[in-house]
Design an enzyme around this catalytic site. Sequence first.
Site, PDB file in Angstrom:
ATOM      1  N   ASP A  29       0.855  -1.186   0.000  1.00  8.37           N
ATOM      2  CA  ASP A  29       0.000   0.000   0.000  1.00  8.37           C
ATOM      3  C   ASP A  29       0.894   1.241   0.000  1.00  8.37           C
ATOM      4  O   ASP A  29       2.114   1.146   0.032  1.00  8.37           O
ATOM      5  CB  ASP A  29      -0.883   0.005   1.252  1.00  8.37           C
ATOM      6  N   ASP A  33       0.811   3.531   2.450  1.00 14.16           N
ATOM      7  CA  ASP A  33       0.659   4.069   3.798  1.00 14.16           C
ATOM      8  C   ASP A  33      -0.564   4.995   3.808  1.00 14.16           C
ATOM      9  O   ASP A  33      -1.602   4.609   3.278  1.00 14.16           O
ATOM     10  CB  ASP A  33       1.949   4.755   4.253  1.00 14.16           C
TER      11      ASP A  33
END
Length: 284
Positions: free
Chosen positions: A206, A208
């Site tokens: 991802d 973050d």
Amino acid sequence: MKIGIIGGSGLYDIEGLTDVKEITLDTPFGKPSDAYIHGKLAGKDVYFLPRHGRGHVYLPSEVPYRANIYGFKMLGVDAILSVSAVGSMKEEIKPGDFVIVTQYFDRTKNRPSTFFGNGIVAHIPFDKPTCECLNELIYKACLDEGIPVHREGTYICIEGPQFSTKAESKIYRSWGVDVIGMTNIPEAKLAREAEIPYAAVALATDYDVWKEGEEVNVEKVLATMAKNIENAKRMLKRVIEVIKPEDIENSYAKTALVGAIQTKKGYISEEVMKRLELLIKDRI
């Protein structure tokens, strides 16, 4: 050769792994996260350890890092390969990419980070926290397997278990770090104290929380991680197949304690000698 692997519980399901059995250990630092899964691959002994325990029962701060690494030392492993999920802190590191960790920034607060203390002092060099020899093998394995990989990167390790606030994430980005995670520290520090060559592969899941519209959540992390694990198993299999003793014979990790122990031998108690025998017997 004996190779240690730390990661999720699914990693030991590697094609070609034979003679699989469990090994349970007790160490001077307590019990490791779980039993070590031993198997044979390409004529080498491979020992897998689920970092968070089977069923994922340990928070990042609760992982018995010292017991885990000391257990690998008891098993006599020649190298440790670490695999972990991370958030990407840079646009060019996309979810699904692998990053070979070459530097760390430690933001942890509540974890024992050394085997030493309580009667013995040591200061190891840690300017190059991962093994360059292993890093090159991993990089080539990723290229050979067609896995998107970044040759180097800085991993900022936070305490967790919460993900970052947006303010924290933006500040970390301003520091120039590449990925963010919760588990490589103190693991890497302890492997160095144990004089075991250590390499870490960060699997980006991802962005973050710094990227608008791409905020991290557990569902996204798990979905991407499932894909990453399959790539990680292919990468690990290739590294295990090609690695040779001479590939790591000059690793600086193997002499990390030479000159590092500051306590004079006459001041080291029998209790300390017994506790750290595997680490210090040839270094004092």
